[in-house]
Design a protein around this motif. Structure first.
Motif, short mmCIF file in Angstrom:
data_model
loop_
_atom_site.label_atom_id
_atom_site.label_comp_id
_atom_site.label_asym_id
_atom_site.label_seq_id
_atom_site.Cartn_x
_atom_site.Cartn_y
_atom_site.Cartn_z
N PRO A 102 36.64 40.58 44.27
CA PRO A 102 36.97 41.30 43.03
C PRO A 102 36.11 42.55 42.84
CG PRO A 102 36.91 38.95 42.64
CD PRO A 102 36.39 39.15 44.03
N LYS A 103 36.77 43.62 42.41
CA LYS A 103 36.17 44.92 42.08
C LYS A 103 35.69 45.70 43.31
CE LYS A 103 34.62 43.46 37.49
NZ LYS A 103 33.46 43.37 36.55
N LEU A 104 35.83 45.11 44.51
CA LEU A 104 35.38 45.81 45.71
C LEU A 104 36.52 46.08 46.69
CD1 LEU A 104 31.94 44.10 46.48
CD2 LEU A 104 32.36 46.37 45.52
N GLY A 105 37.25 45.04 47.09
CA GLY A 105 38.33 45.26 48.04
C GLY A 105 38.62 44.04 48.87
N TYR A 106 39.37 44.26 49.96
CA TYR A 106 39.74 43.21 50.90
C TYR A 106 38.90 43.35 52.16
CZ TYR A 106 43.88 42.46 47.99
OH TYR A 106 44.72 42.18 46.94
N TYR A 107 38.40 42.22 52.67
CA TYR A 107 37.49 42.24 53.81
C TYR A 107 37.90 41.20 54.85
CZ TYR A 107 34.52 44.92 50.67
OH TYR A 107 34.04 45.87 49.81
N LYS A 108 37.59 41.53 56.10
CA LYS A 108 37.80 40.58 57.19
C LYS A 108 36.69 40.76 58.21
CE LYS A 108 41.17 39.05 60.68
NZ LYS A 108 42.54 39.24 61.21
N PHE A 109 36.12 39.64 58.64
CA PHE A 109 35.09 39.65 59.66
C PHE A 109 35.71 39.19 60.97
CE2 PHE A 109 30.69 37.78 60.94
CZ PHE A 109 30.46 38.88 61.75
N HIS A 110 35.87 40.11 61.91
CA HIS A 110 36.39 39.78 63.23
C HIS A 110 35.21 39.31 64.10
CE1 HIS A 110 40.59 41.33 63.20
NE2 HIS A 110 40.13 42.07 62.21
N THR A 111 35.28 38.10 64.57
CA THR A 111 34.14 37.53 65.29
C THR A 111 34.28 37.61 66.80
OG1 THR A 111 35.15 35.33 65.11
CG2 THR A 111 33.57 35.97 63.40
N SER A 112 35.44 38.06 67.30
CA SER A 112 35.59 38.25 68.75
C SER A 112 35.10 39.65 69.10
CB SER A 112 37.05 38.08 69.17
OG SER A 112 37.88 38.99 68.49
N GLY A 113 34.37 39.77 70.20
CA GLY A 113 33.74 41.03 70.54
C GLY A 113 34.71 42.10 71.02
N LYS A 114 34.57 43.30 70.48
CA LYS A 114 35.34 44.47 70.90
C LYS A 114 34.40 45.67 70.94
CE LYS A 114 39.27 42.24 70.79
NZ LYS A 114 40.02 41.93 72.04
N ASN A 115 34.78 46.71 71.72
CA ASN A 115 33.99 47.93 71.63
C ASN A 115 34.36 48.66 70.35
OD1 ASN A 115 36.18 49.84 72.13
ND2 ASN A 115 36.03 49.34 74.31
N TRP A 116 33.62 49.73 70.04
CA TRP A 116 33.79 50.37 68.73
C TRP A 116 35.19 50.94 68.55
CZ3 TRP A 116 34.58 55.28 66.56
CH2 TRP A 116 34.23 55.41 65.21
N ARG A 117 35.72 51.59 69.56
CA ARG A 117 37.05 52.20 69.43
C ARG A 117 38.13 51.13 69.30
NH1 ARG A 117 36.98 57.55 69.95
NH2 ARG A 117 35.15 58.52 70.94
N GLU A 118 38.01 50.04 70.04
CA GLU A 118 38.97 48.95 69.92
C GLU A 118 38.90 48.34 68.52
OE1 GLU A 118 39.02 47.29 74.54
OE2 GLU A 118 37.55 46.52 73.10
N ALA A 119 37.69 48.17 68.00
CA ALA A 119 37.53 47.62 66.66
C ALA A 119 38.18 48.52 65.62
CB ALA A 119 36.04 47.44 66.35
#
Length: 229
Positions: A102-119
């Motif tokens: 609430p009051k901030l937004g929607y979040y998701k924590f992806h726990t499988s490893g990716k490089n920065w561009r893939e993420a």
């Protein structure tokens, strides 16, 4: 009452997402009907009236907004009326596995490893973007996500997750995905001796303590996606 002269210049700029489901009943979600009418009133002033009718998807996260700019230019005995209407549609909510804070937004924590561009690409495909921290309150939310996953990888990779900052353009000058200076985001709490990777580390990540680090963007790390309200 006078009708709008033929000299009218009419521009409409809009952003929208069209429902592709052929089974949708009209009006389709995210489709819209837009009309504009300009008249001169009894005092000689030009006025513009806008009507906007649109469908809505359950995934919409905010109202549709119509902003109107109406100007009149007089040259000798003629007038030119210029109307610019900007219709802004809300983005769709990201997937159901995003968590609303609430009051901030929607979040998701992806726990499988990716490089920065893939993420970055994965977040965008989900209708979100790599996390950009804006406050200590938001950093506290991220720390709570970390606590749910005490063990992801071996070594230092277990304590850093990609976010949406980088210094790919000018070494040492970190900016967000949208070109905003890191200092302008409201949150620039670097860990001690960070950023410290030099030219080999151009991608930002956030640690379990909420501090910022720089790292090589080819490393495979967990990452955070967000969509603001």
């Amino acid at each position: 009452m006078f009708l709008l002269p033929s000299l009218l210049v009419f521009c409409v700029l809009f952003q929208c997402v069209v429902c592709n489901d052929a089974q949708c009943a009209l009006p389709r979600p995210n489709s819209f009907t837009f009309s504009i009418n300009s008249v001169r009133n009894l005092t000689g002033h030009w006025t513009a009236q806008v009507q906007l009718e649109h469908g809505a998807s359950r995934k919409d996260v905010g109202p549709w907004v119509a902003d109107i700019e109406h100007t009149t230019t007089t040259c000798e005995d003629s007038e030119s009326i210029h109307i610019v209407a900007t219709v802004t549609a809300p983005p769709q909510r990201p997937g159901g596995d995003y968590e609303l804070i609430p009051k901030l937004g929607y979040y998701k924590f992806h726990t499988s490893g990716k490089n920065w561009r893939e993420a970055r690409q994965i977040c965008e495909q989900e209708g979100a973007h790599l996390l950009i921290l804006n406050s200590e309150e938001e950093a506290g939310v991220i720390r709570s996500f970390w606590r749910r996953h005490p063990k992801l990888f071996d070594g230092w990779r277990n304590s850093c997750a990609y976010i949406g900052i980088h210094d790919e353009f000018v070494e040492g000058e970190y900016i967000t995905l949208f070109g905003e200076s890191l200092n302008a985001t409201g949150y620039a709490r670097w860990a001690k001796n960070e950023p410290g990777e030099g030219t080999s580390g151009n991608s930002g990540c956030v640690g379990r303590d909420g501090a910022l680090y720089d790292t090589n963007g080819f490393n495979h790390l967990a990452f955070f996606c967000e969509q603001e309200l």
